[in-house]
Design a protein around this motif. Structure first.
Motif, PDB file in Angstrom:
ATOM      1  N   THR A 342       0.789  -1.223  -0.067  1.00  0.00           N
ATOM      2  CA  THR A 342       0.106   0.017   0.086  1.00  0.00           C
ATOM      3  C   THR A 342       0.825   1.237   0.166  1.00  0.00           C
ATOM      4  O   THR A 342       0.419   2.408  -0.397  1.00  0.00           O
ATOM      5  N   LYS A 343       2.094   1.206   0.398  1.00  0.00           N
ATOM      6  CA  LYS A 343       2.954   2.223   0.523  1.00  0.00           C
ATOM      7  C   LYS A 343       3.941   2.236  -0.906  1.00  0.00           C
ATOM      8  O   LYS A 343       4.771   3.188  -0.978  1.00  0.00           O
ATOM      9  N   PRO A 346       8.134  -2.555  -2.671  1.00  0.00           N
ATOM     10  CA  PRO A 346       8.206  -4.013  -3.142  1.00  0.00           C
ATOM     11  C   PRO A 346       8.344  -4.962  -2.119  1.00  0.00           C
ATOM     12  O   PRO A 346       9.199  -4.922  -1.174  1.00  0.00           O
ATOM     13  N   VAL A 347       7.556  -6.261  -2.185  1.00  0.00           N
ATOM     14  CA  VAL A 347       7.301  -7.231  -1.324  1.00  0.00           C
ATOM     15  C   VAL A 347       7.553  -8.698  -2.057  1.00  0.00           C
ATOM     16  O   VAL A 347       6.918  -8.809  -3.165  1.00  0.00           O
ATOM     17  N   GLN A 348       8.521  -9.220  -1.702  1.00  0.00           N
ATOM     18  CA  GLN A 348       8.786 -10.504  -2.324  1.00  0.00           C
ATOM     19  C   GLN A 348       8.255 -11.865  -1.555  1.00  0.00           C
ATOM     20  O   GLN A 348       8.375 -11.736  -0.222  1.00  0.00           O
ATOM     21  N   LEU A 349       8.018 -12.947  -2.253  1.00  0.00           N
ATOM     22  CA  LEU A 349       7.583 -14.097  -1.461  1.00  0.00           C
ATOM     23  C   LEU A 349       8.765 -14.707  -0.786  1.00  0.00           C
ATOM     24  O   LEU A 349       8.813 -14.978   0.234  1.00  0.00           O
ATOM     25  N   GLU A 389       1.949 -16.206   7.515  1.00  0.00           N
ATOM     26  CA  GLU A 389       1.709 -14.647   7.047  1.00  0.00           C
ATOM     27  C   GLU A 389       0.632 -15.059   5.837  1.00  0.00           C
ATOM     28  O   GLU A 389       0.703 -15.985   5.125  1.00  0.00           O
ATOM     29  N   MET A 390      -0.308 -14.141   6.068  1.00  0.00           N
ATOM     30  CA  MET A 390      -1.570 -14.106   5.494  1.00  0.00           C
ATOM     31  C   MET A 390      -1.353 -12.757   4.488  1.00  0.00           C
ATOM     32  O   MET A 390      -1.617 -11.792   4.893  1.00  0.00           O
ATOM     33  N   ILE A 391      -1.209 -13.219   3.140  1.00  0.00           N
ATOM     34  CA  ILE A 391      -0.874 -12.099   2.206  1.00  0.00           C
ATOM     35  C   ILE A 391      -2.132 -12.010   1.184  1.00  0.00           C
ATOM     36  O   ILE A 391      -2.681 -12.688   0.591  1.00  0.00           O
ATOM     37  N   THR A 392      -2.641 -10.636   1.029  1.00  0.00           N
ATOM     38  CA  THR A 392      -3.596 -10.546   0.007  1.00  0.00           C
ATOM     39  C   THR A 392      -3.183  -9.930  -1.240  1.00  0.00           C
ATOM     40  O   THR A 392      -2.364  -8.844  -0.914  1.00  0.00           O
ATOM     41  N   ILE A 414      -0.288  -7.556   5.417  1.00  0.00           N
ATOM     42  CA  ILE A 414       0.546  -7.255   3.954  1.00  0.00           C
ATOM     43  C   ILE A 414      -0.464  -7.286   2.938  1.00  0.00           C
ATOM     44  O   ILE A 414      -1.370  -8.263   2.556  1.00  0.00           O
ATOM     45  N   GLN A 415      -0.771  -6.372   2.087  1.00  0.00           N
ATOM     46  CA  GLN A 415      -1.546  -5.887   1.051  1.00  0.00           C
ATOM     47  C   GLN A 415      -0.732  -5.691  -0.095  1.00  0.00           C
ATOM     48  O   GLN A 415       0.121  -4.595  -0.047  1.00  0.00           O
TER      49      GLN A 415
END
Length: 472
Positions: A342-343, A346-349, A389-392, A414-415
């Motif tokens: 949302t900011k 970058p987020v990686q698996l 971790e629950m990621i949408t 984490i969105q």
């Protein structure tokens, strides 16, 4: 019964891979015919070109084969006829006559005659299921009283089963599928092996003509197997209505339990389970990401004593389906992704290795997705202090709309967003998402645990699967 089954086993083993030959002579119906038959639970039609009005076809089979001859110009077809290993069957057909010679010729001729008589007798009417069944039973009993063939009893038992499943059970299921009382009374009758009283009971009448634990009916036609599986599915629906906890259980598991409860271990039972499993796996041609976990069902089917000729067919289909899902098979490395939160960060698996990951792929325009969000938030709270971790991941194209919905629904954790949309989304492509919402479970080593995980609203099942992964 064991002795009878042993005799059957010896018979089929002695005929293993014997040929069944069809020789057709057809006049007045164009230059092509079709031989239709069931192969590996699937109906197949092979087109043959007539040469001087003749064509031949051969089956390699260790057991009886059911087939029909169909003409194209004009379109006509015989009922399903029977051929035994070693038979050579001659079919002669013109616009006025149809003659069968060789093999169980008297029975095959009777099938054709019976179909003609039935059409003539009930032309322009709609007989109720008992009237039609009585007609077919009476005519069949007359025929079998003088019929001779090495496999007379097997043919008679299969024929009787066919009458009952198609002319009795099928109309009842069509008319009363929503009536749990009637459907359960039929199930109880089958389970009691005909010990229940049938006199005066309109729905149960004639069902005692079939012993569902008779080894002979293990060689029933696929059509009759299909009919019985329709009853199993209806019973599953009523079981869920009675016990809402079953809603969280896989439909195949429920149906499998019903089959094992109704029928003793036999080839017939194994074929019912195998048919159900085959189409369960085959269904995933359209939604292959849901195949993960079917290997557990195959492992369970291996325990069936009468699976020898059925298991290879299922394993072949399963291997083909596994090849189609590639990176989403159970235990495969989960497809990597790198998406903004949302900011815009970058987020990686790969950053979540060591944790169980529950992916929710959704969109703001998806009603069912929105209904699942409160359940997802509740799950997040339950696993707050655990390695989960629950990621949408949204597949919206408009980032501002996505951000507004996240804020409005007070979505925690984490969105992420793949703003290329449902058509061009890399996350949707890599995880073979054919529709949202879609859920995926990834184990602590970053490998696929379930490519089609249960929805958050199936709380008990989701918690069970996550807790199992936490124990690994």
């Amino acid at each position: 019964m064991k002795k009878l089954y042993l005799v059957l086993c010896l018979l089929w083993s002695s005929m293993a891979h014997s040929q069944i030959t069809i020789q057709a002579t057809v006049n007045g119906y164009g230059n092509e015919i079709i031989i239709g038959y069931w192969k590996d639970f699937t109906y197949t039609g092979d087109t043959l070109r007539l040469k001087k009005n003749k064509a031949g076809f051969k089956f390699e089979s260790p057991e009886p084969v059911y087939f029909k001859l169909r003409t194209i110009d004009p379109d006509t077809f015989t009922p399903f006829l029977i051929g035994f290993p070693g038979d050579t069957i001659y079919i002669e057909k013109d616009t006025k006559h149809l003659v069968i010679k060789g093999g169980a010729e008297n029975y095959n001729t009777f099938l054709i005659r019976l179909e003609t008589e039935m059409r003539k007798k009930f032309s322009g009417t709609s007989p109720d299921y008992n009237t039609l069944t009585q007609f077919l039973v009476d005519r069949s009993e007359d025929f079998f009283s003088t019929f001779t063939h090495p496999q007379k009893q097997l043919i008679k038992d299969i024929h009787t089963l066919s009458i009952i499943t198609r002319s009795k059970l099928y109309p009842i299921m069509t008319q009363y599928s929503g009536n749990a009382s009637i459907m359960n009374s039929i199930a109880n009758f089958i389970k009691s092996e005909g010990a229940a009283e049938v006199n005066g009971d309109d729905e149960l009448k004639y069902l005692d003509k079939v012993n569902f634990n008779n080894p002979n009916i293990g060689f029933a036609t696929i059509t009759d197997i299909m009919m019985m599986n329709n009853l199993i599915r209806i019973l599953r629906t009523h079981a869920i209505e009675k016990d809402t906890a079953l809603k969280n259980m896989d439909e195949y598991v429920i149906e499998n339990k019903i089959i094992k409860d109704l029928f003793k271990e036999s080839r017939y039972r194994s074929r019912l389970i195998a048919y159900n499993l085959y189409y369960r796996i085959n269904y995933y041609i359209e939604y292959p990401m849901q195949l993960a976990g079917a290997d557990d069902f195959i492992t369970d089917f291996r325990k069936e004593k009468f699976n020898t000729d059925l298991l290879p067919v299922i394993k072949k289909l399963y291997s083909s389906q596994l090849a189609s899902i590639g990176s989403l098979s159970k235990g495969a490395v989960a497809p990597a992704f790198k998406l903004p939160d949302t900011k815009g960060k970058p987020v990686q698996l790969s950053g979540f290795k060591g944790k169980v990951v529950y992916l929710d792929i959704w969109a703001t325009w998806c009603g069912p997705c929105l209904k699942e969000i409160p359940y997802l938030e509740r799950l997040k709270e339950k696993f707050r202090n655990k390695d989960v971790e629950m990621i949408t991941i949204s597949i919206d194209t408009k980032v501002d709309v996505w951000l507004a919905k996240v804020a409005a629904m007070k979505m925690q954790g984490i969105q992420l967003i793949d703003s290329n949309g449902s058509t061009n989304s890399k996350i949707a492509k890599n995880y073979k998402v054919h529709g949202v919402p879609h859920y995926v479970l990834i184990d602590k080593n970053g490998r696929i645990a379930s490519a089609s995980a249960p929805r958050p609203s199936m709380e008990a099942e989701v918690e069970k699967q996550i807790n199992e992964l936490l124990q690994e």
